[in-house]
Design an enzyme around this catalytic site. Structure first.
Site, PDB file in Angstrom:
ATOM      1  N   TYR A   1      14.827  30.544   5.195  1.00  0.00           N
ATOM      2  CA  TYR A   1      13.729  31.345   5.726  1.00  0.00           C
ATOM      3  C   TYR A   1      13.823  31.535   7.234  1.00  0.00           C
ATOM      4  O   TYR A   1      14.127  30.602   7.979  1.00  0.00           O
ATOM      5  CB  TYR A   1      12.389  30.685   5.404  1.00  0.00           C
ATOM      6  CG  TYR A   1      12.049  30.636   3.941  1.00  0.00           C
ATOM      7  CD1 TYR A   1      11.915  31.806   3.194  1.00  0.00           C
ATOM      8  CD2 TYR A   1      11.848  29.421   3.305  1.00  0.00           C
ATOM      9  CE1 TYR A   1      11.592  31.771   1.848  1.00  0.00           C
ATOM     10  CE2 TYR A   1      11.521  29.361   1.960  1.00  0.00           C
ATOM     11  CZ  TYR A   1      11.393  30.547   1.237  1.00  0.00           C
ATOM     12  OH  TYR A   1      11.067  30.497  -0.099  1.00  0.00           O
TER      13      TYR A   1
ATOM     14  N   LYS B   1       0.848  -1.193   0.000  1.00  0.00           N
ATOM     15  CA  LYS B   1       0.000   0.000   0.000  1.00  0.00           C
ATOM     16  C   LYS B   1       0.884   1.244   0.000  1.00  0.00           C
ATOM     17  O   LYS B   1       2.091   1.180   0.227  1.00  0.00           O
ATOM     18  CB  LYS B   1      -0.913  -0.018   1.224  1.00  0.00           C
ATOM     19  CG  LYS B   1      -0.170   0.008   2.556  1.00  0.00           C
ATOM     20  CD  LYS B   1      -1.117  -0.073   3.739  1.00  0.00           C
ATOM     21  CE  LYS B   1      -0.329  -0.076   5.056  1.00  0.00           C
ATOM     22  NZ  LYS B   1      -1.220  -0.081   6.231  1.00  0.00           N
TER      23      LYS B   1
END
Length: 405
Positions: free
Chosen positions: A287, A39
Protein backbone atom coordinates in the site's frame (compact mmCIF):
# COMPACT_ATOMS: atom_id res chain seq x y z
CA UNK A 1 -6.43 -23.25 17.49
CA UNK A 2 -8.56 -25.22 15.04
CA UNK A 3 -7.04 -28.58 14.22
CA UNK A 4 -8.82 -28.54 10.87
CA UNK A 5 -7.50 -25.08 9.93
CA UNK A 6 -4.09 -24.36 11.47
CA UNK A 7 -2.66 -20.88 11.04
CA UNK A 8 0.22 -20.30 8.64
CA UNK A 9 1.95 -17.92 11.05
CA UNK A 10 2.60 -19.92 14.21
CA UNK A 11 4.04 -19.13 17.63
CA UNK A 12 6.36 -21.82 18.95
CA UNK A 13 6.52 -21.81 22.74
CA UNK A 14 9.65 -23.48 24.10
CA UNK A 15 8.79 -25.28 27.35
CA UNK A 16 12.42 -26.14 28.02
CA UNK A 17 13.35 -22.44 27.81
CA UNK A 18 10.71 -21.66 30.42
CA UNK A 19 12.18 -24.28 32.75
CA UNK A 20 15.66 -22.90 32.20
CA UNK A 21 14.50 -19.32 32.79
CA UNK A 22 12.83 -20.22 36.09
CA UNK A 23 16.10 -21.80 37.24
CA UNK A 24 18.13 -18.73 36.19
CA UNK A 25 15.74 -16.36 37.95
CA UNK A 26 15.85 -18.43 41.12
CA UNK A 27 19.64 -18.33 41.15
CA UNK A 28 19.43 -14.55 41.19
CA UNK A 29 16.58 -14.02 43.66
CA UNK A 30 17.94 -16.44 46.26
CA UNK A 31 15.48 -17.39 48.97
CA UNK A 32 12.77 -14.98 47.84
CA UNK A 33 9.58 -16.52 46.46
CA UNK A 34 9.01 -16.36 42.71
CA UNK A 35 5.54 -15.26 41.63
CA UNK A 36 5.07 -15.92 37.92
CA UNK A 37 3.14 -13.10 36.26
CA UNK A 38 1.04 -14.54 33.44
CA UNK A 39 -1.30 -11.66 32.65
CA UNK A 40 -2.10 -10.78 29.06
CA UNK A 41 -2.32 -14.45 28.06
CA UNK A 42 1.10 -15.08 29.61
CA UNK A 43 2.55 -12.07 27.78
CA UNK A 44 1.11 -13.35 24.51
CA UNK A 45 2.62 -16.83 24.89
CA UNK A 46 -0.60 -18.62 25.87
CA UNK A 47 -1.54 -19.81 29.36
CA UNK A 48 -2.03 -23.41 28.29
CA UNK A 49 1.60 -23.75 27.18
CA UNK A 50 3.22 -21.62 29.87
CA UNK A 51 1.53 -22.60 33.11
CA UNK A 52 2.23 -26.36 32.98
CA UNK A 53 5.93 -25.75 32.31
CA UNK A 54 6.20 -23.19 35.10
CA UNK A 55 4.41 -25.53 37.51
CA UNK A 56 6.77 -28.28 36.43
CA UNK A 57 9.64 -26.03 37.47
CA UNK A 58 8.17 -25.82 40.96
CA UNK A 59 6.44 -22.41 40.91
CA UNK A 60 3.24 -22.29 42.95
CA UNK A 61 2.38 -18.59 42.99
CA UNK A 62 0.88 -16.76 40.01
CA UNK A 63 -0.21 -13.20 39.38
CA UNK A 64 -2.57 -11.76 36.77
CA UNK A 65 -4.19 -8.37 36.32
CA UNK A 66 -7.93 -9.03 36.16
CA UNK A 67 -10.52 -11.34 37.68
CA UNK A 68 -11.31 -12.79 34.25
CA UNK A 69 -7.66 -13.75 33.87
CA UNK A 70 -7.64 -15.28 37.36
CA UNK A 71 -10.72 -17.36 36.53
CA UNK A 72 -9.17 -18.57 33.26
CA UNK A 73 -5.98 -19.50 35.10
CA UNK A 74 -7.88 -21.36 37.81
CA UNK A 75 -9.94 -23.22 35.21
CA UNK A 76 -6.70 -24.30 33.52
CA UNK A 77 -5.24 -25.47 36.82
CA UNK A 78 -8.26 -27.69 37.47
CA UNK A 79 -8.04 -29.20 33.98
CA UNK A 80 -4.43 -30.27 34.36
CA UNK A 81 -3.92 -34.03 34.85
CA UNK A 82 -3.30 -33.88 38.60
CA UNK A 83 -5.53 -30.91 39.41
CA UNK A 84 -2.62 -28.64 40.23
CA UNK A 85 -3.08 -26.14 43.07
CA UNK A 86 -1.48 -22.72 43.16
CA UNK A 87 -2.01 -19.33 44.76
CA UNK A 88 -3.49 -16.76 42.40
CA UNK A 89 -3.35 -12.97 42.89
CA UNK A 90 -5.09 -10.29 40.81
CA UNK A 91 -5.34 -6.55 41.40
CA UNK A 92 -7.36 -4.68 38.73
CA UNK A 93 -11.07 -4.38 39.55
CA UNK A 94 -13.68 -1.72 40.24
CA UNK A 95 -17.27 -1.30 41.37
CA UNK A 96 -18.52 -3.28 38.37
CA UNK A 97 -16.47 -6.35 39.36
CA UNK A 98 -18.29 -9.03 41.32
CA UNK A 99 -15.69 -10.24 43.80
CA UNK A 100 -17.77 -13.19 45.02
CA UNK A 101 -16.17 -15.63 42.54
CA UNK A 102 -12.73 -14.42 43.64
CA UNK A 103 -13.40 -15.06 47.31
CA UNK A 104 -15.21 -18.32 46.56
CA UNK A 105 -12.17 -19.68 44.72
CA UNK A 106 -9.68 -18.45 47.29
CA UNK A 107 -7.97 -15.90 45.05
CA UNK A 108 -5.84 -13.23 46.67
CA UNK A 109 -7.12 -9.75 45.81
CA UNK A 110 -4.91 -6.69 45.48
CA UNK A 111 -6.69 -3.66 46.96
CA UNK A 112 -5.98 -0.03 46.04
CA UNK A 113 -8.99 1.76 47.56
CA UNK A 114 -11.12 1.82 50.69
CA UNK A 115 -14.16 1.10 48.50
CA UNK A 116 -12.40 -2.03 47.29
CA UNK A 117 -11.96 -3.13 50.89
CA UNK A 118 -15.71 -2.76 51.48
CA UNK A 119 -16.54 -4.71 48.34
CA UNK A 120 -14.23 -7.59 49.20
CA UNK A 121 -15.62 -7.66 52.76
CA UNK A 122 -19.15 -7.89 51.35
CA UNK A 123 -18.04 -10.74 49.07
CA UNK A 124 -16.64 -12.55 52.10
CA UNK A 125 -19.99 -12.23 53.85
CA UNK A 126 -21.92 -13.48 50.84
CA UNK A 127 -19.71 -16.54 50.53
CA UNK A 128 -19.11 -17.13 54.25
CA UNK A 129 -15.43 -17.49 53.34
CA UNK A 130 -12.47 -15.32 54.32
CA UNK A 131 -11.25 -12.76 51.79
CA UNK A 132 -7.48 -12.80 51.30
CA UNK A 133 -6.13 -9.36 50.40
CA UNK A 134 -2.88 -7.62 49.59
CA UNK A 135 -2.88 -3.88 50.26
CA UNK A 136 -1.31 -2.11 47.31
CA UNK A 137 0.47 1.12 48.16
CA UNK A 138 1.58 3.82 45.74
CA UNK A 139 5.17 4.61 46.68
CA UNK A 140 5.84 6.86 43.69
CA UNK A 141 4.64 5.27 40.43
CA UNK A 142 1.38 7.21 40.49
CA UNK A 143 -0.81 4.38 39.24
CA UNK A 144 -2.98 2.09 41.39
CA UNK A 145 -2.50 1.86 45.11
CA UNK A 146 -3.28 3.69 48.33
CA UNK A 147 -1.28 6.85 48.87
CA UNK A 148 0.48 6.89 52.25
CA UNK A 149 -2.26 9.16 53.62
CA UNK A 150 -5.01 6.90 52.25
CA UNK A 151 -3.57 3.71 53.68
CA UNK A 152 -3.16 5.37 57.08
CA UNK A 153 -6.78 6.54 56.93
CA UNK A 154 -7.86 3.01 56.05
CA UNK A 155 -5.98 1.47 58.96
CA UNK A 156 -7.41 4.08 61.34
CA UNK A 157 -10.94 3.35 60.12
CA UNK A 158 -10.42 -0.40 60.41
CA UNK A 159 -9.08 -0.03 63.94
CA UNK A 160 -12.34 1.62 64.98
CA UNK A 161 -14.76 -0.35 62.79
CA UNK A 162 -17.04 -2.56 64.82
CA UNK A 163 -18.68 -4.29 61.87
CA UNK A 164 -15.69 -6.31 60.65
CA UNK A 165 -15.59 -9.76 62.20
CA UNK A 166 -12.44 -11.67 63.10
CA UNK A 167 -10.94 -13.38 60.05
CA UNK A 168 -13.59 -12.01 57.68
CA UNK A 169 -10.93 -10.12 55.72
CA UNK A 170 -7.37 -11.31 56.12
CA UNK A 171 -4.54 -9.00 55.12
CA UNK A 172 -1.98 -11.45 53.77
CA UNK A 173 0.28 -9.12 51.81
CA UNK A 174 1.61 -5.64 51.14
CA UNK A 175 2.61 -4.73 47.60
CA UNK A 176 3.86 -1.83 45.52
CA UNK A 177 5.31 -1.34 42.05
CA UNK A 178 8.61 0.23 41.06
CA UNK A 179 8.75 3.01 38.47
CA UNK A 180 12.40 3.00 37.40
CA UNK A 181 13.86 -0.34 38.43
CA UNK A 182 15.08 -0.83 34.86
CA UNK A 183 17.51 2.05 35.47
CA UNK A 184 20.01 0.67 38.01
CA UNK A 185 20.92 3.16 40.68
CA UNK A 186 18.00 5.50 40.01
CA UNK A 187 17.28 7.62 43.13
CA UNK A 188 13.54 7.10 42.63
CA UNK A 189 13.96 3.42 43.50
CA UNK A 190 15.66 4.33 46.76
CA UNK A 191 12.82 6.73 47.60
CA UNK A 192 10.21 4.07 46.86
CA UNK A 193 12.09 1.50 48.93
CA UNK A 194 12.29 3.82 51.95
CA UNK A 195 8.59 4.69 51.80
CA UNK A 196 7.59 1.04 51.40
CA UNK A 197 9.68 0.11 54.44
CA UNK A 198 7.91 2.77 56.51
CA UNK A 199 4.44 1.59 55.41
CA UNK A 200 5.42 -2.02 55.99
CA UNK A 201 6.40 -1.23 59.57
CA UNK A 202 3.14 0.66 60.15
CA UNK A 203 1.03 -2.20 58.76
CA UNK A 204 2.94 -4.74 60.82
CA UNK A 205 2.26 -2.72 63.97
CA UNK A 206 -1.42 -2.41 63.03
CA UNK A 207 -1.82 -6.17 62.55
CA UNK A 208 -0.05 -6.88 65.82
CA UNK A 209 -2.27 -4.38 67.68
CA UNK A 210 -5.62 -2.77 66.84
CA UNK A 211 -5.95 -4.65 63.55
CA UNK A 212 -5.27 -8.11 64.95
CA UNK A 213 -8.61 -9.41 63.65
CA UNK A 214 -7.32 -8.80 60.11
CA UNK A 215 -4.09 -10.72 60.68
CA UNK A 216 -3.48 -14.32 59.68
CA UNK A 217 -0.96 -15.24 62.33
CA UNK A 218 1.52 -15.88 59.54
CA UNK A 219 4.29 -13.81 57.98
CA UNK A 220 2.97 -10.87 55.96
CA UNK A 221 3.99 -11.40 52.34
CA UNK A 222 5.67 -8.35 50.78
CA UNK A 223 6.52 -7.63 47.15
CA UNK A 224 7.65 -4.65 45.11
CA UNK A 225 9.97 -6.18 42.53
CA UNK A 226 9.03 -6.64 38.89
CA UNK A 227 11.53 -8.26 36.48
CA UNK A 228 14.09 -5.42 36.65
CA UNK A 229 13.63 -5.09 40.39
CA UNK A 230 14.16 -8.82 40.84
CA UNK A 231 17.12 -9.24 38.51
CA UNK A 232 18.84 -5.86 38.75
CA UNK A 233 21.63 -4.83 41.12
CA UNK A 234 19.51 -2.59 43.34
CA UNK A 235 18.23 -3.94 46.64
CA UNK A 236 14.44 -3.66 46.75
CA UNK A 237 12.00 -4.70 49.46
CA UNK A 238 10.01 -7.90 49.55
CA UNK A 239 10.18 -11.59 50.30
CA UNK A 240 8.45 -12.25 46.97
CA UNK A 241 9.24 -11.06 43.43
CA UNK A 242 6.74 -10.68 40.61
CA UNK A 243 8.47 -11.74 37.40
CA UNK A 244 6.76 -11.52 34.03
CA UNK A 245 8.89 -10.46 31.06
CA UNK A 246 12.06 -12.25 32.16
CA UNK A 247 10.17 -15.49 32.69
CA UNK A 248 9.71 -15.46 28.92
CA UNK A 249 13.42 -14.97 28.27
CA UNK A 250 13.52 -11.25 27.57
CA UNK A 251 15.57 -8.61 29.34
CA UNK A 252 13.91 -5.58 30.95
CA UNK A 253 17.14 -3.59 30.70
CA UNK A 254 18.59 -1.59 27.81
CA UNK A 255 22.21 -2.38 28.60
CA UNK A 256 21.86 -5.94 29.94
CA UNK A 257 20.91 -8.69 27.49
CA UNK A 258 18.81 -11.76 28.14
CA UNK A 259 21.94 -13.87 27.65
CA UNK A 260 23.70 -11.81 30.33
CA UNK A 261 20.88 -12.79 32.70
CA UNK A 262 21.05 -16.45 31.70
CA UNK A 263 17.68 -16.27 29.94
CA UNK A 264 16.50 -17.74 26.66
CA UNK A 265 13.56 -16.40 24.61
CA UNK A 266 10.53 -18.67 24.86
CA UNK A 267 8.58 -17.53 21.80
CA UNK A 268 9.47 -17.71 18.14
CA UNK A 269 7.16 -16.74 15.27
CA UNK A 270 7.43 -18.86 12.17
CA UNK A 271 5.58 -18.42 8.88
CA UNK A 272 5.87 -19.65 5.30
CA UNK A 273 6.40 -18.16 1.87
CA UNK A 274 3.07 -18.00 0.04
CA UNK A 275 4.21 -16.86 -3.42
CA UNK A 276 7.42 -15.91 -5.23
CA UNK A 277 7.48 -13.67 -8.29
CA UNK A 278 9.99 -11.94 -10.53
CA UNK A 279 9.58 -8.17 -10.60
CA UNK A 280 11.39 -5.54 -12.71
CA UNK A 281 13.25 -2.45 -11.56
CA UNK A 282 10.86 0.29 -10.49
CA UNK A 283 8.16 -2.10 -9.28
CA UNK A 284 6.22 -0.99 -6.20
CA UNK A 285 5.52 -2.95 -3.03
CA UNK A 286 2.37 -2.84 -0.88
CA UNK A 287 0.00 0.00 0.00
CA UNK A 288 1.06 3.52 -0.84
CA UNK A 289 3.94 2.23 -2.99
CA UNK A 290 6.38 3.61 -0.42
CA UNK A 291 9.01 1.23 -1.83
CA UNK A 292 10.07 0.65 -5.43
CA UNK A 293 12.73 -1.77 -6.55
CA UNK A 294 16.02 -0.33 -7.79
CA UNK A 295 16.81 -3.49 -9.77
CA UNK A 296 15.09 -6.61 -11.08
CA UNK A 297 14.48 -8.87 -8.10
CA UNK A 298 12.14 -11.45 -6.60
CA UNK A 299 9.32 -10.72 -4.17
CA UNK A 300 8.38 -13.36 -1.62
CA UNK A 301 4.97 -12.95 -0.03
CA UNK A 302 4.90 -14.02 3.64
CA UNK A 303 1.85 -14.77 5.77
CA UNK A 304 1.50 -12.50 8.80
CA UNK A 305 0.61 -8.88 9.38
CA UNK A 306 -0.58 -6.37 11.92
CA UNK A 307 -3.77 -8.35 12.67
CA UNK A 308 -1.38 -10.98 14.02
CA UNK A 309 0.59 -8.47 16.07
CA UNK A 310 3.41 -7.74 13.62
CA UNK A 311 3.80 -3.97 14.01
CA UNK A 312 2.99 -1.87 10.96
CA UNK A 313 5.29 0.78 12.43
CA UNK A 314 8.24 -1.47 11.53
CA UNK A 315 7.49 -1.08 7.81
CA UNK A 316 10.56 -0.15 5.81
CA UNK A 317 12.97 -1.38 8.49
CA UNK A 318 12.00 -4.91 9.44
CA UNK A 319 13.77 -8.09 8.38
CA UNK A 320 12.95 -11.79 8.49
CA UNK A 321 15.10 -14.88 8.08
CA UNK A 322 14.62 -17.31 5.19
CA UNK A 323 17.08 -20.11 4.42
CA UNK A 324 19.40 -18.71 7.07
CA UNK A 325 19.56 -15.30 5.38
CA UNK A 326 18.29 -11.99 6.75
CA UNK A 327 16.07 -10.44 4.11
CA UNK A 328 14.32 -7.05 4.16
CA UNK A 329 10.58 -6.58 4.47
CA UNK A 330 9.73 -3.98 1.83
CA UNK A 331 6.78 -1.65 1.62
CA UNK A 332 4.12 -1.40 4.27
CA UNK A 333 3.28 -4.35 6.46
CA UNK A 334 -0.36 -5.13 5.77
CA UNK A 335 -3.05 -6.68 7.95
CA UNK A 336 -2.38 -10.27 6.90
CA UNK A 337 0.85 -10.37 4.90
CA UNK A 338 4.13 -8.70 4.06
CA UNK A 339 6.50 -8.60 1.11
CA UNK A 340 10.12 -9.67 1.37
CA UNK A 341 12.78 -8.71 -1.18
CA UNK A 342 14.44 -12.10 -1.72
CA UNK A 343 17.09 -10.73 -4.09
CA UNK A 344 19.35 -13.54 -5.23
CA UNK A 345 18.48 -15.94 -2.41
CA UNK A 346 16.82 -19.05 -3.92
CA UNK A 347 13.61 -18.67 -1.92
CA UNK A 348 10.76 -21.00 -2.85
CA UNK A 349 7.08 -21.26 -2.05
CA UNK A 350 6.62 -23.12 1.23
CA UNK A 351 9.98 -22.10 2.71
CA UNK A 352 9.95 -21.48 6.45
CA UNK A 353 10.22 -17.84 7.49
CA UNK A 354 11.45 -16.92 10.96
CA UNK A 355 9.66 -13.68 11.75
CA UNK A 356 10.71 -13.59 15.42
CA UNK A 357 13.63 -15.51 16.84
CA UNK A 358 16.43 -15.07 19.33
CA UNK A 359 18.59 -12.72 17.27
CA UNK A 360 20.47 -15.61 15.66
CA UNK A 361 17.69 -17.82 14.37
CA UNK A 362 15.74 -14.73 13.36
CA UNK A 363 15.13 -11.12 14.41
CA UNK A 364 14.80 -10.68 18.16
CA UNK A 365 11.99 -8.97 20.06
CA UNK A 366 14.45 -6.18 20.79
CA UNK A 367 15.07 -5.65 17.06
CA UNK A 368 11.35 -5.56 16.31
CA UNK A 369 10.95 -3.09 19.18
CA UNK A 370 13.64 -0.82 17.76
CA UNK A 371 12.13 -0.98 14.28
CA UNK A 372 8.71 0.01 15.59
CA UNK A 373 9.85 2.45 18.32
CA UNK A 374 8.47 0.48 21.25
CA UNK A 375 9.65 -2.06 23.84
CA UNK A 376 10.12 -5.82 23.76
CA UNK A 377 7.21 -6.26 26.18
CA UNK A 378 4.80 -5.01 23.53
CA UNK A 379 6.21 -7.14 20.73
CA UNK A 380 5.34 -10.46 22.38
CA UNK A 381 2.13 -9.43 24.15
CA UNK A 382 0.57 -8.09 20.95
CA UNK A 383 0.75 -11.44 19.11
CA UNK A 384 -2.86 -12.00 18.12
CA UNK A 385 -5.36 -14.78 18.86
CA UNK A 386 -5.47 -16.12 15.31
CA UNK A 387 -1.81 -17.14 15.63
CA UNK A 388 -1.72 -20.75 16.81
CA UNK A 389 0.59 -21.48 19.73
CA UNK A 390 2.37 -24.83 19.78
CA UNK A 391 4.62 -26.34 22.42
CA UNK A 392 8.17 -27.23 21.42
CA UNK A 393 11.42 -27.94 23.25
CA UNK A 394 14.98 -27.19 22.22
CA UNK A 395 16.84 -29.31 24.77
CA UNK A 396 15.91 -32.73 23.43
CA UNK A 397 13.04 -33.34 25.87
CA UNK A 398 9.38 -33.59 24.96
CA UNK A 399 7.04 -30.77 26.01
CA UNK A 400 5.52 -33.18 28.57
CA UNK A 401 8.94 -33.85 30.09
CA UNK A 402 9.66 -30.13 30.21
CA UNK A 403 6.32 -29.55 31.95
CA UNK A 404 7.28 -32.08 34.60
CA UNK A 405 10.59 -30.29 35.10
Amino acid sequence: MRADAPSTLRARIDASALTRNVAAIRRTIGDRTLMAIVKGGAYGHGLEHVVPAVLGAGVRRFGVATLAEALDLDDLLTRLPHGEEADVLFWIHDATTDLVPAVARGFEVGLSTADGFVRVRDAARRTALPALVHLKVDTGLGRGGFTPAQVRDLLADLAEAGDCHDGEVRIVGLMSHLANADVPGDPATVEQKELFDVLHAELTDFLAGPGARFATGEHLRTHTANSPGALGPDEVPGDTVRVGLSLFGLSPFEEITAADLGLRPVMSLVSRVLTVKEVPAGHGASYGLTFRTDRPTRFALVAGGYADGIPRAASGQAEVTIRGQRLPVVGRIAMDQMIVDAGGVPVEVGDEVVVLGDGHTGPSAEEWAAWSHTINYEIVTRVGPRVDREAVTTDGSTPEEAHRG
